[in-house]
Design a protein around this motif. Sequence first.
Motif, short mmCIF file in Angstrom:
data_model
loop_
_atom_site.label_atom_id
_atom_site.label_comp_id
_atom_site.label_asym_id
_atom_site.label_seq_id
_atom_site.Cartn_x
_atom_site.Cartn_y
_atom_site.Cartn_z
N LEU A 214 0.85 -1.18 0.00
CA LEU A 214 0.00 0.00 0.00
C LEU A 214 0.89 1.24 0.00
N ILE A 215 0.68 2.10 -0.97
CA ILE A 215 1.54 3.27 -1.17
C ILE A 215 0.84 4.50 -0.60
N THR A 216 1.46 5.15 0.37
CA THR A 216 0.85 6.32 0.98
C THR A 216 1.91 7.37 1.28
N SER A 217 1.43 8.54 1.63
CA SER A 217 2.31 9.58 2.16
C SER A 217 2.38 9.41 3.67
N HIS A 218 3.10 10.29 4.34
CA HIS A 218 3.24 10.21 5.79
C HIS A 218 1.99 10.80 6.45
N THR A 219 0.96 9.97 6.60
CA THR A 219 -0.30 10.44 7.18
C THR A 219 -0.19 10.47 8.70
N PRO A 220 -0.99 11.34 9.35
CA PRO A 220 -1.00 11.37 10.82
C PRO A 220 -1.44 10.01 11.38
N PRO A 221 -0.93 9.62 12.55
CA PRO A 221 -1.30 8.33 13.14
C PRO A 221 -2.81 8.15 13.30
N ALA A 222 -3.53 9.22 13.68
CA ALA A 222 -4.98 9.09 13.87
C ALA A 222 -5.68 8.73 12.56
N GLU A 223 -5.20 9.29 11.46
CA GLU A 223 -5.82 8.98 10.17
C GLU A 223 -5.49 7.56 9.72
N ALA A 224 -4.26 7.11 10.00
CA ALA A 224 -3.89 5.73 9.68
C ALA A 224 -4.75 4.74 10.48
N ARG A 225 -5.00 5.06 11.75
CA ARG A 225 -5.86 4.18 12.57
C ARG A 225 -7.29 4.17 12.04
N TRP A 226 -7.77 5.35 11.59
CA TRP A 226 -9.13 5.40 11.02
C TRP A 226 -9.22 4.50 9.80
N PHE A 227 -8.23 4.53 8.93
CA PHE A 227 -8.26 3.72 7.71
C PHE A 227 -8.31 2.24 8.05
N ARG A 241 3.62 -1.41 3.73
CA ARG A 241 3.43 -0.03 3.33
C ARG A 241 4.68 0.53 2.66
N LEU A 242 4.47 1.32 1.64
CA LEU A 242 5.54 2.09 1.01
C LEU A 242 5.22 3.57 1.25
N LEU A 243 6.06 4.24 2.02
CA LEU A 243 5.80 5.63 2.40
C LEU A 243 6.66 6.58 1.57
N PHE A 244 6.03 7.62 1.05
CA PHE A 244 6.74 8.64 0.28
C PHE A 244 6.33 10.02 0.80
N PRO A 245 7.25 10.97 0.79
CA PRO A 245 6.94 12.29 1.35
C PRO A 245 6.08 13.16 0.44
N LEU A 246 6.05 12.89 -0.86
CA LEU A 246 5.36 13.75 -1.80
C LEU A 246 4.28 12.97 -2.55
N THR A 247 3.19 13.66 -2.87
CA THR A 247 2.10 13.03 -3.63
C THR A 247 2.59 12.56 -4.99
N GLU A 248 3.44 13.34 -5.64
CA GLU A 248 3.95 12.95 -6.96
C GLU A 248 4.70 11.63 -6.88
N ALA A 249 5.43 11.41 -5.79
CA ALA A 249 6.15 10.15 -5.63
C ALA A 249 5.19 8.99 -5.41
N VAL A 250 4.11 9.23 -4.65
CA VAL A 250 3.08 8.19 -4.46
C VAL A 250 2.48 7.80 -5.80
N ILE A 251 2.16 8.79 -6.61
CA ILE A 251 1.57 8.54 -7.92
C ILE A 251 2.54 7.80 -8.83
N ASP A 252 3.81 8.22 -8.85
CA ASP A 252 4.80 7.57 -9.71
C ASP A 252 5.02 6.12 -9.30
N ALA A 253 4.99 5.84 -7.99
CA ALA A 253 5.15 4.47 -7.52
C ALA A 253 3.98 3.61 -7.99
N ALA A 254 2.77 4.17 -7.95
CA ALA A 254 1.61 3.43 -8.45
C ALA A 254 1.72 3.23 -9.96
#
Length: 322
Positions: A214-227, A241-254
């Motif tokens: 699952l490719i995501t950005s660095h989301t807050p812990p509360a949001e990760a728990r909600w998901f 999980r594959l974590l990337f700091p930028l949305t563009e990197a998340v998109i490119d990984a997908a």
Amino acid sequence: MPRIASPPAPPALGPRPQLEVRDLELVLSLAAAGSTAGAASAMHITQSAVSRALAQAEERVGARLFERAARGVTPTAAGERLIAGAGVVLAQLRELEREVAAPAAATTRVRLVCECYTAYRWLPSTMASLRRTLPRLEVELAVEHTQDPVGALVRGDIDVALLTSASLPSAREGGGALVERPLFSDEVVFVISTAHPLAARGLLTRDHLRKSPLITSHTPPAEARWFVSTVFGRRKPRLERLLFPLTEAVIDAARAGMGIAILSEWIADGYLGGGDLMVKRLSSGPLRRPWRIACRRASACVADSLIAALQSSAPRLTARAG
């Protein structure tokens, strides 16, 4: 003797509108809550009263506004048009009332922050639209408080916050001066490459998410728990999980087929035009994330105007799932 000019004739008012203010408030509450039960709670009336009011509004306007289903209500095309205009009309009416009551009122300045960074993609243009509608209201985006919006509210560094997962503190912890209200829901979607092995699947299952990175950005812990709790319930799976700091990197990984990107609909929509990415949803139904608006009590009237503007202006992803 010169004749005294007759006073000008009053302007023609035209046909009287059939819809009432309560109809506009109703459709905005239904759009925000996604169900008659949720709208009833927000409006402090019974669920049956909401259903009757909706039927009466549809009769007045002469069109079906919402499709009813076991999962909730979904706006029709006519309902979407009414929702888009209802917030603006209510905000203008509130501003007119304020101007009549205090014609020399000074400009109100509000500092606003959003907990979820994805809103900054559309929030500035919404604020520009709000300034045209409510010229006496100036909104400043306080992006430096994005990581801790509730703390900034408690300290008085900001006036209003848009929240997705953070909770307000109790009165004992300093939250007595704060109030919150439901706002709307957006949808969290899953973006994959058109060459991904799951591209041919109509919908994704929880099993697909367990077995794929699952490719995501660095989301807050509360949001990760909600998901995790919303998708998987009480049983917390081991997820890669594959974590990337930028949305563009998340998109490119997908795009490179490295896994399934998890994104807000507002972000995903901007990257779907190239033909190499597609949106997927869960077989269990749309993954809707509730948004709330929180403010200091002194800014509650301003929050009402913001609610109206945001409910009518927040973008929606139209059916572009693969």
